[in-house]
Design an enzyme around this catalytic site. Structure first.
Site: not given
Ligand SMILES: [Zn+2]
Ligand SMILES: [Zn+2]
Ligand SMILES: [Zn+2]
Ligand SMILES: [Zn+2]
Ligand SMILES: [Zn+2]
Ligand SMILES: [Zn+2]
Length: 495
Positions: A132, A236, A256, A296, A301, A328
């Protein structure tokens, strides 16, 4: 050099050690205790809760005792002892072992980086604070990084209140020296900040100690202690039952590590996967997921490195669409068919995940609804007592709901286990056990939800008891098989 001067203890007003907090409620005789009412979804018979439960005061007392033990040997300030114990993860034995390997206390403290290797003494008097720029009496740590008292105070307050830190480094950049509690208390005068600091110290004690874990129960604030650090069920006094190792709900049979992966996958995928299933497809070329955002069917892509143009309907390239030879709507066009097969693999993975996810969530949901079942069963128990049975005689119903909850919880976690499990002969045995347990659990559930009023009391009691004993037995078979498999390392997981 001496480290035992200006002793300031954090607070000695309540060294009520020996108070171990609320002991766990045990229920060895299988008869539910009255306190069961507050936590009636808890099933305690198999819990064997040999873990200790400690509240804030007992934790603090215990911590002070460890500090006192170390101080008796090292003869240095309590704050220095706490820093040392923190560095040794509150393993007093290994700290003292290392201490005895050193010729004297100072060398040990230097090696433990609690005091600097070199100290030069600065002449007393007033000088300019680097931070400071005010001229006043400066002070600091043994590293001789000094500042004025208001600068230290605001630095420490900031670290405690905003940073939530109880091990605070010197304020000089790159100086790793930790500030002992006595120094912190010299600068900090605000009682709220001091109180926060004390809470943080206890929190740090719990968090660095391998044998302690905070209870995850909402607003509980207690910690549990075990004899050995391992994944195991701890209970607990607030009723929380959790895994000591990861702090989640007790999750046998899944371990875990897989549970963590599974929960991450669920939180990443659950909301979006159904939507993805309905509204997106993968680009047939680069497999990036593409969302259909208009009517469409001519898709481009969105991957700039790909920009493949294809048909949303048949997944074939767009280019030949419109030429007379391309159909198609004909299913077997080879290019489009290959694209659709690739798409199916990715959809199949999603479908597979959704299968396990839905079952996992299904049992979780049933577990939540069991509070309602406890209420139904309770009124049935009262009714039975007005007829012919004693309080003890009607406890089988509560026990049945306890067993039901426990089986649901186990089943829930079997789906996380199964999701990662590679299919082999052991996996098939596991799946058979899982199927049996699920079927029996649903039957028990059916008894308790539908058949309570349709049976005479004696038959009902016999039926329910037979059923819950059998279901318990099935659960044990499944868990034993999983545990044995883990011991023999036979489970193969795809992650
Ligand atoms: Zn665990
Ligand atoms: Zn197609
Ligand atoms: Zn507890
Ligand atoms: Zn200071
Ligand atoms: Zn692609
Ligand atoms: Zn420093």
């Amino acid at each position: 050099m001496s480290y035992s001067d200006d002793e300031i203890n954090i607070d000695d007003s309540d060294t009520d050690q020996g108070d171990i907090g609320d002991e766990c409620i045990s229920d060895d005789d299988g008869i539910a205790l009255e306190s069961h009412d507050q936590n009636n979804s808890e099933y305690r018979e198999n819990a064997a809760p040999d873990n200790e439960v400690l509240n804030h005061d007992s934790l603090e007392a215990e911590m002070k005792k460890a500090i006192g033990d170390v101080q008796a040997v090292l003869q240095v300030k309590t704050g220095v002892c706490r820093i040392l114990l923190h560095k040794y993860k509150w393993n007093k034995e290994s700290l003292l072992e290392r201490f005895y390997e050193h010729p004297d206390t100072t060398t040990f403290l230097i090696d433990a980086q609690v005091i600097p290797r070199h100290t030069q003494t600065v002449p007393p008097g007033e000088s300019e604070c680097d931070i400071c720029c005010m001229v006043s009496g400066l002070s600091g740590l043994a590293c001789n990084h000094r500042a004025c008292t208001p600068c230290w105070r605001s630095y420490l307050t900031n670290k405690i209140v905003d940073g939530g830190q109880s091990e605070i480094e010197c304020m000089a950049a790159n100086c790793k020296l930790l500030i002992e509690d006595e120094k912190v208390m010299l600068y900090i005068k605000d009682p709220d900040v001091i109180a926060s600091y004390r809470r943080l110290i206890v929190a740090s004690y719990v968090e660095t100690n391998r044998l302690l874990k905070w209870c995850p129960g909402v607003d509980c604030g207690k910690a549990v202690r075990v004899g050995h650090c391992e994944p195991r069920l701890v209970v607990c006094s607030c009723g929380s039952r959790f895994c000591f190792s990861c702090g989640n709900d007790w999750h046998e049979p899944v371990n875990c590590r897989l549970l963590k992966l599974w929960m991450k996958k669920c939180s990443d995928d659950s909301e979006t996967s159904n939507w993805i299933n309905a509204n997106t497809k993968e680009c047939p070329k680069c497999m990036i997921t593409i969302e259909k955002d208009g009517g469409c069917n001519h898709m481009t892509c969105k991957n700039t490195a790909c920009r493949f143009e294809f048909c949303w309907m048949c997944l074939g390239p767009w280019e030949p669409h419109g030429s007379s030879w391309y159909n198609c709507n004909r299913f077997d066009d080879s290019v489009a068919k290959t694209a659709r097969d690739a798409q199916e693999v990715s959809r199949a993975n999603l479908q597979r995940y959704l299968f396990y996810y839905n079952r996992y969530m299904g049992h979780q949901q049933s577990l939540r609804l069991e509070g309602k079942l406890y209420a139904t069963v309770k009124s049935k128990m009262e009714q039975m007592q007005t007829l012919s049975m004693s309080w003890i005689e009607v406890q089988f119903l509560r026990k049945a709901v306890d067993v039901l909850s426990e089986c649901r919880r186990t089943l829930m976690f079997t789906y996380a286990f199964a999701f990662y499990l590679k299919r082999d002969n052991n996996a098939i045995i596991f799946e058979t056990n899982q199927k049996d347990l699920e079927m029996e659990t649903e039957q028990l559930s059916g008894f308790l939800e539908r058949d309570l009023d349709n049976e005479n009391l004696v038959t009902l009691k016999q039926k329910v008891q037979d059923k819950y004993r059998y279901v318990e037995h099935r659960r044990k078979i499944l868990l034993d098989h999983c545990a044995e498999g883990a011991e023999q390392d036979i489970w193969v997981f795809n992650e």
